[in-house]
Design a protein around this motif. Structure first.
Motif, short mmCIF file in Angstrom:
data_model
loop_
_atom_site.label_atom_id
_atom_site.label_comp_id
_atom_site.label_asym_id
_atom_site.label_seq_id
_atom_site.Cartn_x
_atom_site.Cartn_y
_atom_site.Cartn_z
N TYR A 43 70.61 5.35 -18.29
CA TYR A 43 70.70 5.39 -16.63
C TYR A 43 71.01 6.95 -16.62
CZ TYR A 43 71.67 0.59 -16.64
OH TYR A 43 71.87 -0.93 -16.85
N TRP A 44 70.47 7.60 -15.48
CA TRP A 44 70.78 8.74 -15.03
C TRP A 44 71.29 8.79 -13.58
CZ3 TRP A 44 66.97 10.64 -11.69
CH2 TRP A 44 65.97 10.03 -11.61
N LEU A 45 72.34 9.64 -13.27
CA LEU A 45 72.71 9.61 -11.98
C LEU A 45 72.81 11.10 -11.46
CD1 LEU A 45 75.89 7.44 -12.32
CD2 LEU A 45 73.43 6.61 -12.26
N ILE A 46 72.33 11.23 -10.28
CA ILE A 46 72.47 12.70 -9.52
C ILE A 46 73.03 12.82 -8.34
CG2 ILE A 46 70.90 14.78 -8.97
CD1 ILE A 46 69.11 13.81 -11.16
N ASP A 47 73.92 13.51 -7.84
CA ASP A 47 74.58 13.67 -6.59
C ASP A 47 74.31 15.10 -6.32
OD1 ASP A 47 76.37 11.09 -5.85
OD2 ASP A 47 76.35 11.36 -8.21
N TRP A 48 74.08 15.49 -5.00
CA TRP A 48 74.04 16.87 -4.74
C TRP A 48 74.55 16.93 -2.85
CZ3 TRP A 48 69.89 13.55 -5.03
CH2 TRP A 48 69.01 13.26 -4.13
N ASP A 49 74.84 18.20 -2.82
CA ASP A 49 75.23 18.67 -1.62
C ASP A 49 74.96 20.17 -1.39
OD1 ASP A 49 76.41 19.15 0.90
OD2 ASP A 49 78.52 18.33 0.41
N LEU A 50 73.58 20.23 -0.75
CA LEU A 50 73.07 21.53 -0.69
C LEU A 50 73.26 22.36 0.57
CD1 LEU A 50 69.91 20.62 -2.91
CD2 LEU A 50 72.04 21.78 -3.90
N ALA A 51 73.53 23.61 0.36
CA ALA A 51 73.53 24.52 1.49
C ALA A 51 71.85 24.95 1.94
CB ALA A 51 74.13 25.74 1.30
N GLU A 52 71.12 25.06 0.80
CA GLU A 52 69.79 25.50 0.68
C GLU A 52 68.76 24.16 0.22
OE1 GLU A 52 68.52 27.85 2.59
OE2 GLU A 52 70.54 28.75 3.31
#
Length: 274
Positions: A43-52
């Motif tokens: 399994y592969w998990l990705i979380d992000w919180d990007l300004a750009e």
């Protein structure tokens, strides 16, 4: 079933400028439940919180992926089926979001959708609802803890009750051979060692892997070339071409450029393609 994987891969093969990706997102791999390990890579998990906004680039493995996705509450959670990608895949991320992906072993997906040849989805990304109408994306994406998301992924797949499939097992074994044996460069050799005709080998790969054996050989060699291009200050491309089974450097450069859209010389160590 064939031997189970030793666990999630630690390498970054296929990810273009992995260091840059990991600087922008939280990326993790997790192992599935024991009953699922014969069929899955991880399994592969990705979380992000990007300004750009940020664009990631991946040279896909010869694997099917199921990807649960959530984007900024701008649309309902959803599940996509991503077949084997033939070219460089670019995914643009912005704002906040998360995905929970299932990467199947090459040849390992069809036991979960036995009514379809895997080539049905080759080079396609489609809504998975028609194939998995009972999937509940929110159940997978809502938990904050990784272990709870992994448990939800396990529950989703185990409910599909995959059954041992001798053809899937054979396909997985042959792809593993291609992946790990760099001396294996000819499809006719692979067919002979498997006790199959070239035509039967092609049919097996189309139905259970989604692409032909020659394509799989090429893709794994391109992954190795990309790894060298990004990890070394200088690369002897003529020597690498010979090591990977190419007739000459020009053939390797041509295939590399056709796959990534840029020649090896454009990818110095640590350079971003975004």
């Amino acid at each position: 079933m064939s031997a189970q994987n030793p666990g999630p891969r630690r390498d970054t093969r296929g990810i273009v400028d992995a260091a840059d990706l990991f600087a922008h997102v939280r990326f993790r791999r997790h192992e599935p439940a024991p009953a699922l390990r014969p069929y899955l890579e991880h399994y592969w998990l990705i979380d992000w919180d990007l300004a750009e906004p940020y664009a990631s680039h991946v040279v896909p493995h010869p694997s099917v992926n199921l990807v649960f996705q959530r984007y900024d509450d701008s649309r309902p959670d959803f599940l996509e089926l991503s077949g084997v990608g033939l070219a460089l895949a670019t995914r643009k991320l912005s704002g906040r979001g998360r995905v929970c992906g299932i990467q199947f072993r090459p040849g390992g997906f069809r036991p979960f959708a036995p009514g379809y040849a895997v080539s049905t989805w080759t080079d396609r990304v489609v809504a998975a609802d028609p194939v998995f109408p009972h999937a509940d994306p929110a159940a997978v994406l809502s938990p904050e803890r990784d272990e709870d998301r992994v448990a939800a992924l396990d529950a989703f797949l185990l409910a599909l009750d995959p059954r041992p499939d001798p053809q899937a097992e054979l396909a997985m074994e042959l792809v593993d051979r291609v992946r790990h044996d760099r001396t294996l460069r000819r499809v006719d050799v692979l067919a002979r060692e498997a006790g199959l005709s070239a035509r039967s080998l092609q049919r097996l790969f189309a139905a259970w892997v989604g692409v032909g054996p020659k394509w799989v050989v090429l893709r794994y060699r391109i992954h190795e070339a990309l790894e060298h291009a990004e990890s070394a200050e200088s690369v002897d491309w003529a020597l690498l071409a010979a090591d990977l089974g190419y007739a000459d450097q020009a053939h390797l450069v041509r295939d590399f450029t056709a796959t990534l859209g840029v020649p090896p010389s454009a990818l110095r160590a640590g350079a971003s393609r975004a």
